[in-house]
Design an enzyme around this catalytic site. Structure first.
Site, PDB file in Angstrom:
ATOM      1  N   ARG E 153       0.884  -1.180  -0.059  1.00 27.67           N
ATOM      2  CA  ARG E 153       0.142   0.036  -0.099  1.00 27.67           C
ATOM      3  C   ARG E 153       1.019   1.211  -0.052  1.00 27.67           C
ATOM      4  O   ARG E 153       0.166   2.146  -0.407  1.00 27.67           O
ATOM      5  CB  ARG E 153      -1.035  -0.059   1.195  1.00 27.67           C
ATOM      6  CG  ARG E 153      -2.015  -1.107   1.079  1.00 27.67           C
ATOM      7  CD  ARG E 153      -3.005  -1.086   2.159  1.00 27.67           C
ATOM      8  NE  ARG E 153      -3.633   0.073   2.508  1.00 27.67           N
ATOM      9  CZ  ARG E 153      -4.332   0.612   3.770  1.00 27.67           C
ATOM     10  NH1 ARG E 153      -4.179  -0.182   4.825  1.00 27.67           N
ATOM     11  NH2 ARG E 153      -4.656   1.494   3.805  1.00 27.67           N
ATOM     12  N   TYR E 167      -8.429  14.847  -5.739  1.00 27.69           N
ATOM     13  CA  TYR E 167      -8.890  16.366  -5.054  1.00 27.69           C
ATOM     14  C   TYR E 167      -8.001  16.338  -3.935  1.00 27.69           C
ATOM     15  O   TYR E 167      -7.626  15.280  -3.062  1.00 27.69           O
ATOM     16  CB  TYR E 167     -10.180  16.576  -4.580  1.00 27.69           C
ATOM     17  CG  TYR E 167     -10.653  15.394  -3.731  1.00 27.69           C
ATOM     18  CD1 TYR E 167     -11.293  14.213  -4.048  1.00 27.69           C
ATOM     19  CD2 TYR E 167     -10.789  15.789  -2.347  1.00 27.69           C
ATOM     20  CE1 TYR E 167     -11.796  13.317  -3.241  1.00 27.69           C
ATOM     21  CE2 TYR E 167     -11.252  14.645  -1.506  1.00 27.69           C
ATOM     22  CZ  TYR E 167     -11.744  13.368  -1.824  1.00 27.69           C
ATOM     23  OH  TYR E 167     -12.187  12.489  -0.833  1.00 27.69           O
ATOM     24  N   PRO E 168      -7.532  17.474  -3.770  1.00 23.66           N
ATOM     25  CA  PRO E 168      -6.642  17.816  -2.279  1.00 23.66           C
ATOM     26  C   PRO E 168      -7.594  18.218  -1.101  1.00 23.66           C
ATOM     27  O   PRO E 168      -8.756  18.619  -1.655  1.00 23.66           O
ATOM     28  CB  PRO E 168      -5.788  19.182  -2.936  1.00 23.66           C
ATOM     29  CG  PRO E 168      -6.587  19.681  -3.689  1.00 23.66           C
ATOM     30  CD  PRO E 168      -7.617  18.756  -4.397  1.00 23.66           C
ATOM     31  N   MET E 169      -7.130  17.926   0.045  1.00 23.85           N
ATOM     32  CA  MET E 169      -8.136  18.389   1.161  1.00 23.85           C
ATOM     33  C   MET E 169      -7.191  18.920   2.239  1.00 23.85           C
ATOM     34  O   MET E 169      -5.943  18.666   2.492  1.00 23.85           O
ATOM     35  CB  MET E 169      -8.972  17.288   1.422  1.00 23.85           C
ATOM     36  CG  MET E 169      -8.281  16.111   1.825  1.00 23.85           C
ATOM     37  SD  MET E 169      -9.414  15.009   2.782  1.00 23.85           S
ATOM     38  CE  MET E 169      -9.596  15.976   4.325  1.00 23.85           C
ATOM     39  N   HIS E 194     -15.233   6.958   9.708  1.00 24.27           N
ATOM     40  CA  HIS E 194     -14.781   7.448   8.167  1.00 24.27           C
ATOM     41  C   HIS E 194     -14.604   6.249   7.570  1.00 24.27           C
ATOM     42  O   HIS E 194     -14.988   6.273   6.547  1.00 24.27           O
ATOM     43  CB  HIS E 194     -13.843   8.527   8.520  1.00 24.27           C
ATOM     44  CG  HIS E 194     -13.793   9.426   7.035  1.00 24.27           C
ATOM     45  ND1 HIS E 194     -14.907  10.223   6.519  1.00 24.27           N
ATOM     46  CD2 HIS E 194     -12.656   9.631   6.182  1.00 24.27           C
ATOM     47  CE1 HIS E 194     -14.558  10.626   5.489  1.00 24.27           C
ATOM     48  NE2 HIS E 194     -13.082  10.322   5.146  1.00 24.27           N
ATOM     49  N   GLN E 207      -8.592   3.338  -3.254  1.00 20.70           N
ATOM     50  CA  GLN E 207      -8.319   4.860  -2.625  1.00 20.70           C
ATOM     51  C   GLN E 207      -6.733   4.675  -2.336  1.00 20.70           C
ATOM     52  O   GLN E 207      -6.270   3.993  -1.664  1.00 20.70           O
ATOM     53  CB  GLN E 207      -9.168   5.008  -1.387  1.00 20.70           C
ATOM     54  CG  GLN E 207      -9.034   6.145  -0.647  1.00 20.70           C
ATOM     55  CD  GLN E 207      -9.446   6.559   0.476  1.00 20.70           C
ATOM     56  OE1 GLN E 207     -10.793   6.696   0.422  1.00 20.70           O
ATOM     57  NE2 GLN E 207      -9.139   6.142   1.713  1.00 20.70           N
ATOM     58  N   SER E 245     -15.888  14.768   7.887  1.00 23.93           N
ATOM     59  CA  SER E 245     -15.787  15.421   6.514  1.00 23.93           C
ATOM     60  C   SER E 245     -16.859  16.673   6.951  1.00 23.93           C
ATOM     61  O   SER E 245     -16.519  17.851   6.480  1.00 23.93           O
ATOM     62  CB  SER E 245     -16.520  14.869   5.359  1.00 23.93           C
ATOM     63  OG  SER E 245     -15.669  13.761   5.139  1.00 23.93           O
TER      64      SER E 245
END
Lengths: 278, 278, 278, 278, 278
Positions: E153, E167-169, E194, E207, E245
């Site tokens: 991983r 996408y960035p966060m 989550h 992911q 989130s």
């Protein structure tokens, strides 16, 4: 004192800051003679404006960093004078090598917090109310008197200092902290404390405040002039702890320039730094 | 009065603000004859639009600063008329020297806060509820009556004043301070107080409000017209202390222009400021 | 300790970060000889600046990502020195292939929180008040002493580490959380805790802090130097949980570069990564 | 009802909004024959797409203002279909005169707040818990049923209305007001009230909502279609007082367009507004 | 558990996202042979990188919308490898037709919240304190063990899925809601919840999380891979109601791409969508 009280304010010279990027590639591609002619023309124009009376001068500064290369600072009697200054630069031979990247339009301003307080106290003591003819006459009389007393600050000469620091600012209108909702007496106290810090630097930093509400995207413009650029940093850092700046100040971009007098325009455009500002 | 009450609103002329950068280098590279022909054409078009009826005029302004050089302000009967104005400019000879940098699309608007209050009170007194046929009929009747009474303000002529100040604005929708959650009576009171300040400047500043909700990125556009540009600054500064502006106003970019009438388009494009706006 | 106390601060070298995009298409269109001459010139200039004394050096870094391609980091005695560095790069043959995309102007800074605390305690113990001649003399004496003791940190040599991480930052001035309203003792404690985390990484990361209040759009610039770029990530992640960063830190854009020494400028501009930084 | 409940949602056609600036200078520099050929090709392509089935159409709109000149709205079966539409436009002769200035990628979406409430109540009444096989089966059955019932709204035909209003939006996630933390029953009530306002305008405004969470920079896209553009303004102004918009709505840029049917593409590209949209 | 606890974190491959606009006009102006040669070269390079080991691969995606046209996703052993990938693309024949519009620099990251909790509990049970040699040894031993267990991983192969969502966060650091001030146990619980939502989509969405603190302008990058692009929307919508989130997530721009394998690069650059990704 009934609120919200709008402080009495005096206005003087119209001011335009123009920040240009120089099109170096095109400029250097120009033949030596054409460059010389363009510089002669620009230098002569600037020399005349440097020598004009207070409130009608222009000055040039080499800017540091990527935001722009050249700052032209214009003071004029009115907005038509500023539009003319814009067109003078644009129509000059050198104009096609200058790309206008930023600008700021404002009017020299003196906020008379102290006078406002006094006049409110005096008139209230005489039993007068705002909006009455006596009140308005007294206000007008105060403004006239101050306008004369302050003429040299309203129509200032551009200081000859080596460095300039320009930035625009707002007073915060947050959901909890809102300058325009603060009682007048509180505002006046904060302005006064702020002024005390400024006074400590009076020997090394000259300051011109101009108002831009209704004219440009920030409420005020601040020009600081000094021969020691670290004085800008110290003054603004110290002021940032003032209640008025800490809580109610909101600041735009900062521009730092080094004075480039007309007779050295030639050296500046050759990239000769020591020659241009030495 | 049950909430949230949406104020009754009248709409008039469709409005488009176009802010152009002039491509000076290309324009000046053009031969004198072609420039002359392009200016003749542009001047004729503008002259016709200046002389049109209220709600169908266009006017030109020289803008100060780097945001843009030229403002064309168009009032038309509808959006198709505005699209046509856009295409007229673009397809004209001068169009290729104009680069559209900003714009604002809106509709002249009169917010009838006072009428809304009255009608709600009267109808409630008669025991009527919102949404009933009687209620809707009464509202429609009021709107019709006001539309006639206000026709000259809904389809305004562009004032001949020398200066224009344009800016877009929103009413704040913050987490604590949210205009759209304020009870109607409070909103009406704040609008009323705001109007009183405006009235003080009625002699020197003309104002046209246009609505842009659903049309552009801000909720309203404000156009101020005056022969004294400092009146913009004083009016807006004084208003900023009003509760409605201090707490609920959020402002976009400010544009300041000087009227450039059609017969002087030629001087403007030569960079002759005194000739263009003198 | 009376508040707000401004921490005593020392300033050293003037610093300019220049982030350039390379005009690769134009550069590659250049003939081999001209490229060679331009690189020789650039390499020689950089070699001299790499070998200058502390506080007068320049260094080059290849940047990762789209923000820019090349970082030039300049330390100089003063702002005139920085303007000269700017002009040196611009006027060099290679200058026309470099497009200035970002920059940051600042001054090496040491914030003397600990000394500030001590001097306030000592002078208060002696019954002295801020602003008295004795107080000012004691402060001046402390600053002079520290300026000498810290000279090598105020006029630093650029570390030879393989990687650089640069970012600008502010201390937050929120409506509830406002660094400039925090009592000095609290600020000093948070700075101290922050320093402890930094110290854990002292073996792998060198740090140079520069102040930009009044000089550029952020209050401070942070340069980290390391041979292990993951150390940047670990250090900053760990620090982000510090009260001072978690609550009061506001960060700008991050730039990550790999040192490109003067003798390998040639390989860098050929796109030979292993040759340029190997 | 246990929280946070995610509303059941149906997805239909993939949607792409493309906002182009037309390169007028280059277009007009093209010879008449080439322009004719390019317009024939573009007109034919658009005609086919206008006539396609619901969920597979494209339509063109002339946009007002500086943001862009032309909106192409594409509905397709999937994202590959959208990529193909993008490439069709780009590879067409007219493509090189179109500069993509904005876009928005989304999927037609129906949020089943009412069904979600019902199914939760029914299943809870039967003693079932979320995540059990029975629950999942019941949900799947509901979604299937609704998907069939709603097919024409999930795969919509583009309304033939003269005007379009497009804007993206988010639901606010503020520190105090956070849509995603509101209990489901509250959210459902607010959605219901919001729908009632929409219903009042059902006769004059058609609406298509598309979801963009995970696909583009805003959570939803809203397309309104009407023959009266003032209906956009009135609808959105009235809705802004709804609790859901007033408190939880956050809006992006607004685009207003006038339908330009394929057979009039020619007139549009000649700048003949009355011919293009008359 | 004493706070603030920084979660143990493993780092793997260095990651660079490059989003390019294709210069279509210039590309199409190129003669067929030169296009062919450029595509051969690009295809061969990409084929080698597609076939490299986990943690050293590159992949290409056609992007939807105006933000960019082509995404190149690079995994490498270190930053020098990424700089080399950048230069490979730039120096290739196709490079001059690619304009770098966006990018994101990060490192594959696994946040070991669960292990962090366990090790804190075990060591505290044994009476050990953070910072002691025993504690550090235990942490190091855990990291080593996990690094081996998680190797595939940390150095992932790029999934062959048809669609990518990037996408960035950031985690929010608001004045009231501040992730970095939340107690560790709370953060661990929210991360756990989550993860449960993510697990529901494990069959359809892969992911890869990468960390960018100290490396780029956002704290993390998220890459989702799926054969069904609606799964991105459903997953992210469902997650948005998670406390972590809803309250603490702050998201950047979203990029949606369709995999364009090396052998079909040719079709992609011809605008043949079905050929390129069919």
């Amino acid at each position: 004192m009934s609120d919200p009280v709008v402080p009495l304010t005096l206005e003087g010279a119209a001011v335009l800051h123009q920040m240009f990027r120089i099109r170096w590639d095109e400029w250097r591609a120009l033949d030596a003679h054409s460059r010389h002619v363009a510089l002669e023309e620009a230098g002569e124009w600037l020399q005349i404006k440097e020598g004009a009376e207070g409130g009608e001068q222009s000055a040039a500064y080499a800017l540091l960093g990527h935001k722009a290369d050249l700052l032209l600072l214009h003071f004029r009697r009115d907005f038509t004078g500023l539009l003319e200054a814009e067109q003078n630069v644009r129509q000059a031979r050198i104009g096609r090598y200058l790309e206008l990247a930023h600008s700021f339009l404002s009017v020299v301003e003196l906020g008379l917090y102290e006078s406002t307080r006094k006049i409110h106290e005096e008139l209230a003591a005489r039993g007068l109310a705002p909006g009455t003819p006596e009140w308005d006459a007294a206000v007008e009389e105060t403004l006239d008197r101050q306008r004369k007393a302050m003429a040299s600050r309203l129509w200032p000469e551009i200081p000859e200092s080596r460095y300039i620091c320009f930035y625009p600012m707002d007073r915060r209108r947050g959901e909890q902290k809102n300058w325009y909702q603060v009682p007048f007496a509180e505002r006046q106290r904060m302005m006064h404390e702020h002024g005390l810090v400024g006074r400590k630097y009076a020997g090394s930093v000259r300051q011109i405040i101009s108002g831009a509400i209704g004219l440009d995207d920030w409420e005020w413009g601040v020009d600081l002039f000094s021969d020691d650029p670290l004085a800008f940093k110290r003054l603004i850092y110290e002021m940032r702890f003032d209640e008025i700046s800490a809580v109610y100040g909101s600041f735009g971009r900062f521009f730092i320039g080094i004075r480039a007098p007309s007779e050295k325009m030639d050296a500046l455009m050759r990239g000769d730094v020591r020659g241009a500002i030495g």
